[in-house]
Design a protein around this motif. Sequence first.
Motif, PDB file in Angstrom:
ATOM      1  N   ASN A   1      23.710  23.930   5.718  1.00  0.00           N
ATOM      2  CA  ASN A   1      24.582  25.086   5.906  1.00  0.00           C
ATOM      3  C   ASN A   1      25.697  25.037   4.881  1.00  0.00           C
ATOM      4  O   ASN A   1      26.033  26.034   4.236  1.00  0.00           O
TER       5      ASN A   1
ATOM      6  N   LYS B   1      21.996  28.341  11.917  1.00  0.00           N
ATOM      7  CA  LYS B   1      22.521  27.806  10.652  1.00  0.00           C
ATOM      8  C   LYS B   1      21.350  27.429   9.767  1.00  0.00           C
ATOM      9  O   LYS B   1      20.320  27.032  10.278  1.00  0.00           O
ATOM     10  N   PRO B   2      21.420  27.425   8.497  1.00  0.00           N
ATOM     11  CA  PRO B   2      22.579  27.784   7.704  1.00  0.00           C
ATOM     12  C   PRO B   2      22.945  29.271   7.842  1.00  0.00           C
ATOM     13  O   PRO B   2      22.045  30.122   7.857  1.00  0.00           O
TER      14      PRO B   2
ATOM     15  N   ASN C   1      31.659  23.373   7.033  1.00  0.00           N
ATOM     16  CA  ASN C   1      31.155  24.596   7.661  1.00  0.00           C
ATOM     17  C   ASN C   1      32.289  25.520   8.104  1.00  0.00           C
ATOM     18  O   ASN C   1      32.114  26.739   8.155  1.00  0.00           O
TER      19      ASN C   1
END
Length: 756
Positions: free
Chosen positions: A252, A727-728, A636
């Motif tokens: 991610n 995610k990503p 993130n």
Amino acid sequence: MITLFTYLSQKLYQLLDRFIPDAIYQSLGSQDLHRRYRLLVGLSLYNSVSLLSTSISFPAMLKGLEPVGGLLSSLFVVMGLVNLAIPFMLRRINSYKILATTHLFINFVSMVTFIMLTGGIASPNLFILGVIPLLTMIFLGPRFSFVSVVLVVFAIARIEVLGSVELVPVPTAQLNELRALSATIGTFALVFIALFFESARNNTQNNLEAALKDLHMTNDKLRQAYKEAQQATQAKSEFLANMSHEIRTPLNGIIGIAGLLSSTALDQEQQEYGQIIQSSGDALLEIINSILDFSKIEAGKLELEAAPFNLRQSIEDSLDLVTPKATSKGVELGYWVDLNVPSLFVGDVTRFRQILLNLLGNAVKFTGVGEVMVFVSGEAGANGRFQLHISVQDTGIGIPPDRLEFLFKSFSQVDSATTRKFGGTGLGLAISKSLAELMGGNLWVESQLGIGSTFHFTVQLETAVPPHQAPPLPPNHPAMQNKRALILDKNATYRQILNRQLTDWGFACVEAESTQEALASGPLGASFDFDIVLVDQHLPDATALQFAQTAQERFPAFQAPLLLLTTLRQQDEASKQTFKGILTKPIKPAQLFEALLAALSPEIAPTQKPYLAETPLPNPINQTLRILLAEDNRINQKVGLRMLNKLGCQADLATNGLEVLAALGERPYDIVLMDIQMPEMDGVEATRQIIEQFGAERPYIIALTANALTEHRDAYLEVGMDDYLSKPLKLESLHRSLQKASKAIAQHSPRSTTAH
Ligand code: ADP
């Protein structure tokens, strides 16, 4: 002598065995049963001969006693024939017990008759009655043997009472001695046979018991192994899910930051590096998804969703995804959906697209020049479902015949050079085939080396109920009735597809491959009288613009509107001036229809858009939304915040569930983007508490997770989260999800705590 005896007995056994049903050889403990069957066959045959021969001697023996002699003779003939029939019946009716009982009964009757005729209670033949209980014991077991002993005793009593029928001369004392001797030997022989059978039975019993014990032990081991295998599969699935989660989290960061990086001011080299990071990240993600899919299919855990979707739309979406690559290679893309195929189906559109995309991706990957075409046909099946047949046809490198059968095995590619040159894992086709099978269909391929391949797949889908049905593109539209169209394209398949489509709308079409052909062979000769001309940008002998100019020069009266067919998205001014409409390949029927209508009758075009195949463009996001991003991973956090910034939104940050609750207590938020795995309090628990504390006033909650499994997603929705992003994080999906959220918030839609 012994060899001769063995040989003869073997021959005899072979003869007897012919009458024994095959199943006897295959059953457990067959040895004992087999011997009993053999004895029954042997004795029946022997007795039939003995009864029939005795019956012949009766008339002579009982001379002067007609009709008793005749009657007895017939009785013995019947009994002999029944005995003869028994071996033949064994295979036919396969009822051993009935036949054995019949055999015993007949012999009992014949013996009693014989004894009565040869001196009654004094008859030297009396001993043979002892055979009956012995044989009963062998054929039917001890219980029946007891019954037969009673019968024999009863019979002897009857013979005693009735006395003898002295029909035959009383035997001499010498003969009597001989008979007594033979009776003794016979009795011993019978006892021996009985003992032999009893020991055989015991043996079999022991064997059976040993086999049973073995079986129990093997069963226990199997049960244990099954349990272990189940645990191993479970562990494998969990391991894969965890691994996928662990890999997704840093991925991610990589993909997100690379995306953000490439939108900053970079020199060309840096741009390139950024793109490599991004495409490598995407490739890695694809591999992880494939492996996860594959393991789910293997474990039988893949569940298909059922929701209405637009087939034509999903084909167009899939084509859109491969268009850039096809365009960059100069490969033409096109598709044709048969008119009888409905637009709306109920099924798992994601999985359907996955199959189609895999085939399309391969086709474009392995095609250097030429075309990739998708054809869709189908028919309503007997089970109320529609059977769709999709084929993806390319003019690529083809597949050698000897590799075709391995293509659908996992991790298989045509050769290792393929991997080096084209990449890929060799999982795509195996997954696609399984998915097609899960949807009640199949997947197969036809290919010619150096010429191209056609991958076919079928799926069975329910058609959506009528209220969902979009209005189809109207055939025979009045504005297009009997209009003459010239289709000018070097690609024959493309011309054919356009011809079919336009003819269906009411046009009369003429096809041409090149400028020269078009200008020379107009159906109306020199007048070049067309109502509309569709022309591909690159003709073999000119560009579309050059064609337009030549046509204009040659036929000054030629006024028909021109539509440009192109693979390029950007057009120069001259083209924009010359052409009434510009259509990007692969050409979508909906767009074509609109462009034709606009070109032919501009006055009705805007009001008569008869179809809405395109989804309306999403509205921009309401930038005043108050958003809280809950995420513990620092990178993130950055990715999430920057993406939100790109979409014009501001957000506050929380690093765990407790902080989320604290932030919500301080000020109201519209949306919480909630990571699932966070320290101290995870996203699921935080959601539970938010629902408890805030009820209907709670914010809209979007789960952010690296868990890609559907069952996890369902679990999040069940807890009460409103949406799910895996995610990503991708900018587009975040955009879409926020859009959905802002719509829901704007409508004040009552959000239930259980469903979504
Ligand atoms: P991969 O991820 O390697 O593409 P696939 O299972 O989708 O895995 O394909 C397996 C192999 O089948 C490919 O590596 C290629 O060798 C061959 N293949 C698949 N599609 C085509 C095609 N359209 N033309 C030629 N070869 C193909």
